[in-house]
Motif scaffolding. Structure first.
Motif, PDB file in Angstrom:
ATOM      1  N   HIS A 152       0.807  -1.212   0.000  1.00  0.00           N
ATOM      2  CA  HIS A 152       0.000   0.000   0.000  1.00  0.00           C
ATOM      3  C   HIS A 152       0.848   1.273   0.000  1.00  0.00           C
ATOM      4  N   ALA A 153       2.015   1.223   0.580  1.00  0.00           N
ATOM      5  CA  ALA A 153       2.923   2.373   0.484  1.00  0.00           C
ATOM      6  C   ALA A 153       3.342   2.586  -0.969  1.00  0.00           C
ATOM      7  N   ASP A 154       3.647   1.495  -1.665  1.00  0.00           N
ATOM      8  CA  ASP A 154       4.019   1.584  -3.072  1.00  0.00           C
ATOM      9  C   ASP A 154       2.840   2.089  -3.910  1.00  0.00           C
ATOM     10  N   LEU A 155       1.645   1.556  -3.651  1.00  0.00           N
ATOM     11  CA  LEU A 155       0.469   2.003  -4.404  1.00  0.00           C
ATOM     12  C   LEU A 155       0.240   3.496  -4.207  1.00  0.00           C
ATOM     13  N   GLY A 189       0.231   6.760  -7.315  1.00  0.00           N
ATOM     14  CA  GLY A 189      -1.052   7.292  -7.751  1.00  0.00           C
ATOM     15  C   GLY A 189      -2.297   6.603  -7.247  1.00  0.00           C
ATOM     16  N   HIS A 190      -2.151   5.724  -6.251  1.00  0.00           N
ATOM     17  CA  HIS A 190      -3.323   5.015  -5.726  1.00  0.00           C
ATOM     18  C   HIS A 190      -3.414   5.153  -4.196  1.00  0.00           C
ATOM     19  N   PRO A 191      -3.396   6.391  -3.661  1.00  0.00           N
ATOM     20  CA  PRO A 191      -3.381   6.545  -2.204  1.00  0.00           C
ATOM     21  C   PRO A 191      -4.679   6.125  -1.516  1.00  0.00           C
ATOM     22  N   GLU A 192      -5.763   6.029  -2.270  1.00  0.00           N
ATOM     23  CA  GLU A 192      -7.056   5.714  -1.670  1.00  0.00           C
ATOM     24  C   GLU A 192      -7.319   4.210  -1.537  1.00  0.00           C
ATOM     25  N   ALA A 214      -8.886  -0.348 -16.193  1.00  0.00           N
ATOM     26  CA  ALA A 214      -7.426  -0.377 -16.348  1.00  0.00           C
ATOM     27  C   ALA A 214      -6.743   0.126 -15.081  1.00  0.00           C
ATOM     28  N   ARG A 215      -7.386   1.042 -14.381  1.00  0.00           N
ATOM     29  CA  ARG A 215      -6.817   1.566 -13.127  1.00  0.00           C
ATOM     30  C   ARG A 215      -6.728   0.463 -12.072  1.00  0.00           C
ATOM     31  N   ALA A 216      -7.742  -0.381 -11.987  1.00  0.00           N
ATOM     32  CA  ALA A 216      -7.710  -1.525 -11.063  1.00  0.00           C
ATOM     33  C   ALA A 216      -6.670  -2.543 -11.514  1.00  0.00           C
TER      34      ALA A 216
END
Length: 152
Positions: free
Chosen positions: A22-25, A29-32, A97-99
């Motif tokens: 989750h730190a990498d995400l 661009g995926h902080p949520e 595509a984001r998922a």
């Protein structure tokens, strides 16, 4: 070691790996994204699309909770809602595509975590640990009902 320490250490190792993912995400661009979302993505991926009611059953949570999670991910661009070709009244959620990017990045970080553990403990020890855990925890690898199990 107390009898409860081993399962808690296994949970903490899992938590450590998930936190690294989750730190990498978040950095990409995926902080949520939250751990629950990974279970939801896997449920949608396996079914190649599913309704909120189906998500709730698979995840072991209410249809309303599943719908709320899915709608939030839809607003963030991770899911899209479509008519079911077999029944236009039925709305199914599908990954975007984001998922797909979240899933690919997560897999890459889990691989990196495993390599780090292998450097720390040795590749042979990791292979032995994996074999032992398959004996201690046989069956389905990815239990999608974990979110519901945690809230029972």
């Amino acid at each position: 070691m107390n009898s409860f320490e081993l399962p808690l250490r296994m949970l903490l190792a899992f938590r450590s790996a998930v936190d690294e993912v989750h730190a990498d995400l978040a950095a990409h661009g995926h902080p949520e994204i939250r751990p629950m979302h990974g279970f939801l993505f896997q449920a949608v991926l396996r079914a190649e699309g599913c309704t909120a009611a189906e998500l709730g059953r698979v995840l072991g949570i209410s249809k309303q909770a599943a719908g709320k999670q899915a709608e939030g991910l839809e607003r963030l661009g991770y899911l899209r809602r479509e008519d079911d070709p077999a029944d236009a009244r039925r709305k199914v959620f599908r990954l975007t595509a984001r998922a797909d990017d979240v899933l690919a990045r997560s897999e890459a970080v889990f691989d990196r975590v495993r390599r780090g553990w292998a450097r720390e403990l040795g590749a042979g020890r990791i292979a032995e640990l994996e074999r032992d855990l398959r004996v201690l925890a046989p069956g389905e690898l990815f239990r999608l009902d974990v979110p519901g199990w945690f809230t029972r």
